[in-house]
Motif scaffolding. Sequence first.
Motif, short mmCIF file in Angstrom:
data_model
loop_
_atom_site.label_atom_id
_atom_site.label_comp_id
_atom_site.label_asym_id
_atom_site.label_seq_id
_atom_site.Cartn_x
_atom_site.Cartn_y
_atom_site.Cartn_z
N PHE A 212 0.84 -1.21 0.00
CA PHE A 212 0.00 0.00 0.00
C PHE A 212 0.87 1.25 0.00
O PHE A 212 0.61 2.21 -0.73
CB PHE A 212 -0.92 0.00 1.22
N CYS A 241 -7.18 -1.66 -2.81
CA CYS A 241 -7.66 -1.32 -1.47
C CYS A 241 -8.96 -2.00 -1.12
O CYS A 241 -9.11 -2.56 -0.03
CB CYS A 241 -7.82 0.20 -1.35
N TYR A 242 -9.92 -1.94 -2.04
CA TYR A 242 -11.29 -2.36 -1.70
C TYR A 242 -11.77 -3.59 -2.46
O TYR A 242 -12.95 -3.92 -2.42
CB TYR A 242 -12.25 -1.19 -1.92
N VAL A 269 -8.43 -4.30 2.87
CA VAL A 269 -9.14 -3.55 3.90
C VAL A 269 -10.13 -4.43 4.65
O VAL A 269 -10.50 -4.15 5.79
CB VAL A 269 -9.84 -2.33 3.26
N MET A 275 -5.70 -1.75 7.84
CA MET A 275 -5.69 -1.12 6.53
C MET A 275 -6.85 -0.14 6.35
O MET A 275 -6.86 0.64 5.39
CB MET A 275 -5.76 -2.19 5.44
N CYS A 279 -6.52 3.32 3.97
CA CYS A 279 -7.32 3.25 2.73
C CYS A 279 -8.36 4.37 2.69
O CYS A 279 -8.58 4.98 1.63
CB CYS A 279 -7.99 1.88 2.61
N SER A 282 -6.64 7.60 1.90
CA SER A 282 -6.33 7.71 0.47
C SER A 282 -7.57 8.08 -0.33
O SER A 282 -7.50 8.85 -1.29
CB SER A 282 -5.73 6.40 -0.05
#
Length: 665
Positions: A212, A241-242, A269, A275, A279, A282
């Motif tokens: 990340f 991320c997701y 995440v 995380m 995340c 961001s």
Amino acid sequence: MSENGPCPPELEALYDALIHSDYDAAIKSRLLNSFNTWEETKGFKLCESNKDMVRVLLELFLLNKTKVSRQVNLVLTECLEFEELSDGPPTVIFDTSTLDLIRQKVMPSFKDYLKNTKDTEILEHWNLCVKLLGKHLHSGAGLINGLLMVVEKAFKLADGMVIEAAFRSWMVLMNNFSLSPDILNSSKRVKLLTKPLQVNNAKTESTLRQKFTAWWHLLVLLGSNNHVHLETVILPFLKFCYGPKTNYTSSMEIPKIDTTSPATPISPVKKHSSMEKPCLDSLVQILASRPLSSSLPKSLLAGSLPGTAFTTEQVVEYADQIFHAVLEATSLVKPSNRSEVVKLEAVWGGVAKMFLEAAKADTISHTGFQHYFSAVKCCVVQHRRTDKLYKLLLEIILSASQLPHRVLNNSANFTSGSKPTSVLLDLVLYTDFVNEGSQLGEGYLESIENLIKSVLNPPSSIQALEEVIQKLEVCAPNVTPSGLTTLNTVWQVVATLATASKVDTLSDQGPGAIVTFNTALHLLKFPPQFLSVKGGEQKTLTVWSRLYQTLVEQGEMSVNHTTSFIVSEMGERMESILKINDSPGQLAMHVKCNKVMMESVDWASLARNLKGSLDPLAGFKRYMSPLGNVTNLLNHLKSCTDVLLKSTRKDSYSFLAAQDLLSSY
């Protein structure tokens, strides 16, 4: 103590290796002298006159002696810091032979050592070489390919520590390319830099965190050019991320209520709670409007973006991927953590602002807006029971309600073919929101006002409110006393806008040329039926009176109806309500409405109409309705009197009702 002078302890191994080497005596002497004055100078200047010393130090890596290599790294690192090198080291410190040495001998040696030992220290030496080479890596594939074989080998080793170190080394390569913005932003280099970031090579939490960090470092370096690399950087980063988008996470469909979040169990995440915050930070940087609000908590990220990573056109085009990430973030946030909720508000607000700008600029993609409204519905449906998210959900609805009327009234902008105004009204009139409306501030009524204005926007007629009234009727029986107070205010907003709107008339257009007033009468019926607590709010009665009088005026001008037609219709509706509920509060409100209606009757016109009728059935009609269209009102007045007389409980409402009844008589 050596024969050339004192040797600093931290360079002893390097000193001995150099003494026993067969390099050119003059170069050795210069290096040894620099070591002897180490405490004062700490390295030497990187320039053409010193390039032979740099070459000798690099060759010493080939000894594969840990202490020697470590001390070579120390010396050359100090040389890099000897003076400021904003554009990187001068390229003249390397000639062709030294570049060949690095590519053909040093790098293969590093690779073999890493393969045999899995010692991450070798990557520190690789990092040093990348820093020293500077802009030499910006041209020619041979040199960079020679360097990449080392870090590529590190990524392939099934060792978490080595892979973490490889990501740190990859960030050093990013920094190297950033010495020339044109090089960094070339599509070829960007694809190269994202290659190990898009591979499933991080298995542990710490490795994912480092990956990340590498992703984010690239975004920070690209800065204001992120929108140019949307498909190669931003969208893959959001996916990292997701998680990838699945049918189950589609915002275009109404999700099943799941307390865990909409799928994607493999996303970092979701795997690791550590995380979540980076995340979300961001996501704020990528989507939130600039300047960022001062109320936002401090970010956990190293570095920030100068603006959003999407243009207004792109946010509509890629709405599907964006809202997948935003919905995932919303599902994972802890409602009790106000800091996280504030960040979510910034994310949703930023996306909404870009959609508003896109709508104003005529950048209309029906698919993009379908994803937007579907995401709004998905979010509100999932979280409407979470009271600590009410403010966020209301802000989401309010932002959507501020879109232009042509967007809100276009059924092509929602998947089921419903108009977005209807969908948003359904959401804002959820019982949960109505009950908390008094605590949600002015935004709640503002969102309703915006939506009603869209409903009534020309060429709409008053009939467009019929669906709104039905929604209110569904909501009213299930709200708390606080919710009833909110409904009073909501009805006042709807009735006021209906009276003052740009619609030509309060009449419905019936079949052919027949004009009816059913919608307006339906709107007038709502307060006596549902808002009669404590005899009705004074402001509600004032608005009701104004709407009724406006409707009477228009009814009198209608060529389709006789005088006092509105009085007759409203009297009949009031009577039907009283038969179902004759509580003291209900009675008090009916009597107040009766008084307004009595005061609005044009008795002279009514008398002329009764006296001068040439209808053959006039006698029969007079028998059935002795006072014509006022008969229903008088019958209702009598019913109110009967209820009052039969009432065994005399309270303040009964007293007020008696006063108004006498006044009406």
